[in-house]
Write an enzyme that holds these catalytic residues in place. Structure first.
Site, PDB file in Angstrom:
ATOM      1  N   ARG A 226       6.852 -16.171 -25.949  1.00  0.00           N
ATOM      2  CA  ARG A 226       6.092 -15.563 -24.953  1.00  0.00           C
ATOM      3  C   ARG A 226       5.476 -16.473 -23.803  1.00  0.00           C
ATOM      4  NH1 ARG A 226       1.763 -11.389 -24.019  1.00  0.00           N
ATOM      5  NH2 ARG A 226       0.696 -11.292 -21.623  1.00  0.00           N
TER       6      ARG A 226
ATOM      7  N   ARG B 170       7.215 -10.215 -20.434  1.00  0.00           N
ATOM      8  CA  ARG B 170       7.240 -10.691 -21.625  1.00  0.00           C
ATOM      9  C   ARG B 170       8.195 -10.082 -22.879  1.00  0.00           C
ATOM     10  NH1 ARG B 170       1.489  -7.370 -20.730  1.00  0.00           N
ATOM     11  NH2 ARG B 170       2.973  -7.962 -18.568  1.00  0.00           N
TER      12      ARG B 170
ATOM     13  N   ASP C 282       4.197  -8.637 -26.896  1.00  0.00           N
ATOM     14  CA  ASP C 282       2.591  -8.472 -26.322  1.00  0.00           C
ATOM     15  C   ASP C 282       2.479  -7.891 -27.561  1.00  0.00           C
ATOM     16  OD1 ASP C 282       0.494  -8.777 -24.426  1.00  0.00           O
ATOM     17  OD2 ASP C 282       0.666  -6.600 -23.700  1.00  0.00           O
TER      18      ASP C 282
END
Length: 277
Positions: free
Chosen positions: A201, A210, A213
């Protein structure tokens, strides 16, 4: 919570900042309070349903004599985690490490460090919308399960959701897990951020795409507000991709600030959609 109390456990060990302390050694006194539910042992009268405090004393002695550490703080923190990991039925422990022969050039009665450590319950939201989304999520969950300081209790179904925040990007896979952990809030944050970095990321764009997360939604019923960490998650009550999986695994978990359960927050959010239409 019920308690078993161990007082005045005397152990000769070689801890201290100074070379002489580590070479010659000295007496340390350990006081430990173990917090756990004694109800079953009270009913059955079986040691297997309790905590064998004799073995706990042996664990403390082995730990104190096998390792050398400079600081009482280090001894206390590492020993507390050792006890909690060895006896999962113990919910918390208060430890005091006394050093009656500390090298202080004046008259004193005692020096000690006292700490309280416990298992915590955290709820973690996870998501991914880049690359092999399911693989990123499953790898992170597997790494949490592999860490002795963590126990993954529940994992929600994965839900596919549209991006939040207005940035054009691919859909997410999202979910929530319940975690029993010995990590403190900042330690857990650092652990999760390391997992995000491991997944590649890169934080370039707010609300952007992303690979992984990981957000702390709740940590016990703590309320934390600082530059690095806000708990409960500041915007969770507006996110159906959080509330749907959270309601699945913890429908009656109550938000410590809003005062609503997961199910109640989800219903309020759905009602607001109807009102806007």
């Amino acid at each position: 919570m019920d308690q078993i109390v161990i007082k005045g456990l005397e152990i000769f060990a070689n801890h201290g900042v100074f070379k002489e302390e580590q070479e010659k050694g000295q007496n340390f006194i350990v006081n430990a309070t173990l917090y756990f539910d004694t109800a079953k042992a009270g009913r059955t009268d079986e040691l297997s349903d309790s905590v064998d405090y004799g073995k706990v004393c042996e664990l403390i002695k082995d730990f104190m004599t096998q390792y050398r550490m400079n600081l009482l703080e280090t001894i206390a923190n590492r020993l507390a985690r050792k006890i909690l990991m060895a006896y999962p039925e113990i919910e918390a422990v208060t430890l005091e490490i006394e050093k009656p022969q500390a090298p202080i050039p004046m008259k004193f009665e005692n020096v000690s460090v006292k700490i309280h450590r416990s298992w915590h319950t955290a709820f973690i939201a996870f998501g991914s919308n880049m690359g092999d989304r399911l693989s990123y999520i499953n790898d992170a969950i597997a790494n949490l399960k592999a860490d002795m300081r963590c126990e993954v209790k529940k994992v929600s179904k994965f839900v596919e959701s549209k991006p939040y925040g207005g940035v054009e990007q691919e859909n997410f896979y999202n979910g929530v897990l319940e975690l029993r952990t010995l990590l403190e809030p900042k330690e857990l944050l650092e652990f999760l951020q390391a997992e995000e970095r491991h997944a590649g990321r890169v934080r370039k764009e707010h609300w952007g795409p992303r690979t992984l997360d990981l957000d702390i939604l709740y940590f016990d019923d703590m309320v934390i507000e600082n530059d690095d960490l806000t708990i409960p998650h500041v915007d969770m009550q507006h996110r159906d991709f959080v509330l749907v999986p959270l309601s699945e695994i913890a429908p009656y978990k109550r938000h410590p600030l809003i005062g609503l359960t997961s199910k109640e927050m989800l219903k309020r959010l759905k009602d607001s959609y109807v009102t806007r239409k």
